[in-house]
Design an enzyme around this catalytic site. Structure first.
Site, mmCIF file in Angstrom:
data_model
loop_
_atom_site.group_PDB
_atom_site.id
_atom_site.type_symbol
_atom_site.label_atom_id
_atom_site.label_comp_id
_atom_site.label_asym_id
_atom_site.label_seq_id
_atom_site.Cartn_x
_atom_site.Cartn_y
_atom_site.Cartn_z
ATOM 1 N N ARG A 1 13.501 -80.898 46.591
ATOM 2 C CA ARG A 1 14.953 -80.877 46.813
ATOM 3 C C ARG A 1 15.312 -80.004 48.007
ATOM 4 O O ARG A 1 16.142 -80.385 48.837
ATOM 5 C CB ARG A 1 15.660 -80.383 45.555
ATOM 6 C CG ARG A 1 15.583 -81.376 44.423
ATOM 7 C CD ARG A 1 16.263 -80.868 43.176
ATOM 8 N NE ARG A 1 16.130 -81.848 42.104
ATOM 9 C CZ ARG A 1 16.079 -81.553 40.828
ATOM 10 N NH1 ARG A 1 16.173 -80.292 40.427
ATOM 11 N NH2 ARG A 1 15.951 -82.508 39.930
ATOM 12 N N ARG B 1 -3.172 -66.959 49.912
ATOM 13 C CA ARG B 1 -3.770 -67.583 48.732
ATOM 14 C C ARG B 1 -5.193 -67.102 48.488
ATOM 15 O O ARG B 1 -5.722 -67.244 47.386
ATOM 16 C CB ARG B 1 -3.762 -69.105 48.865
ATOM 17 C CG ARG B 1 -4.901 -69.650 49.692
ATOM 18 C CD ARG B 1 -4.738 -71.113 50.042
ATOM 19 N NE ARG B 1 -5.953 -71.700 50.523
ATOM 20 C CZ ARG B 1 -6.514 -71.476 51.705
ATOM 21 N NH1 ARG B 1 -5.949 -70.639 52.547
ATOM 22 N NH2 ARG B 1 -7.625 -72.085 52.055
#
Length: 150
Positions: free
Chosen positions: A31, A104
């Site tokens: 979105r 990460r």
């Protein structure tokens, strides 16, 4: 029976909820960055969130299998604790990857170590399980002499 696997079931449920959280983050990123399904590419910010979720999903079956085998054949408490550490590391991995690919790495290595530890516990537990009774008894006696507090 239920008492014997309650910790494993709890860690499994926490893992399922974490997977749901990761999926919701992808929906939110879709979105925010206007990436409609079935597209899987878009701005780097979206792609990092998407890849983090996919990577976590790919390893989840391996985690579940080793968690349960280690918990049943090695030690439920040790497997559950290791499983919680793995899930925490995967959360940190997801959060880090969402910010940058470099962030990460540290949690990725931590989660890999936890997963390998679960594999080792599962393998050792199965090995001991399949040992003939006399060898198993001798091994336990040797361990008791080695670790008198155990």
């Amino acid at each position: 029976m239920k008492d014997e696997v309650a910790l494993l079931a709890t860690v499994t449920l926490v893992g399922v909820l974490l997977q749901a959280y990761f999926s919701l983050q992808v929906i939110s990123a879709r979105r925010a960055f206007h990436v409609s399904p079935p597209l899987t590419s878009g701005p780097p910010e979206f792609e990092r969130v998407f890849r983090a979720q996919v990577n976590c999903s790919e390893y989840f079956p391996l985690f579940l299998a080793t968690l349960w085998v280690a918990g049943i054949f090695f030690h439920e408490g040790a497997a559950a604790l290791c499983g919680l550490f793995y899930l925490f590391a995967r959360l940190r991995y997801f959060q880090g990857y969402a910010r940058s690919a470099q962030l990460r790495l540290t949690p990725l290595y931590a989660s890999a170590r936890a997963l390998w530890l679960l594999v080792a516990m599962a393998a050792l537990g199965l090995l001991v399980h399949f040992l003939p009774g006399t060898l198993r008894t001798a091994l336990f006696r040797w361990l008791q002499m080695l670790l008198p507090m155990a």
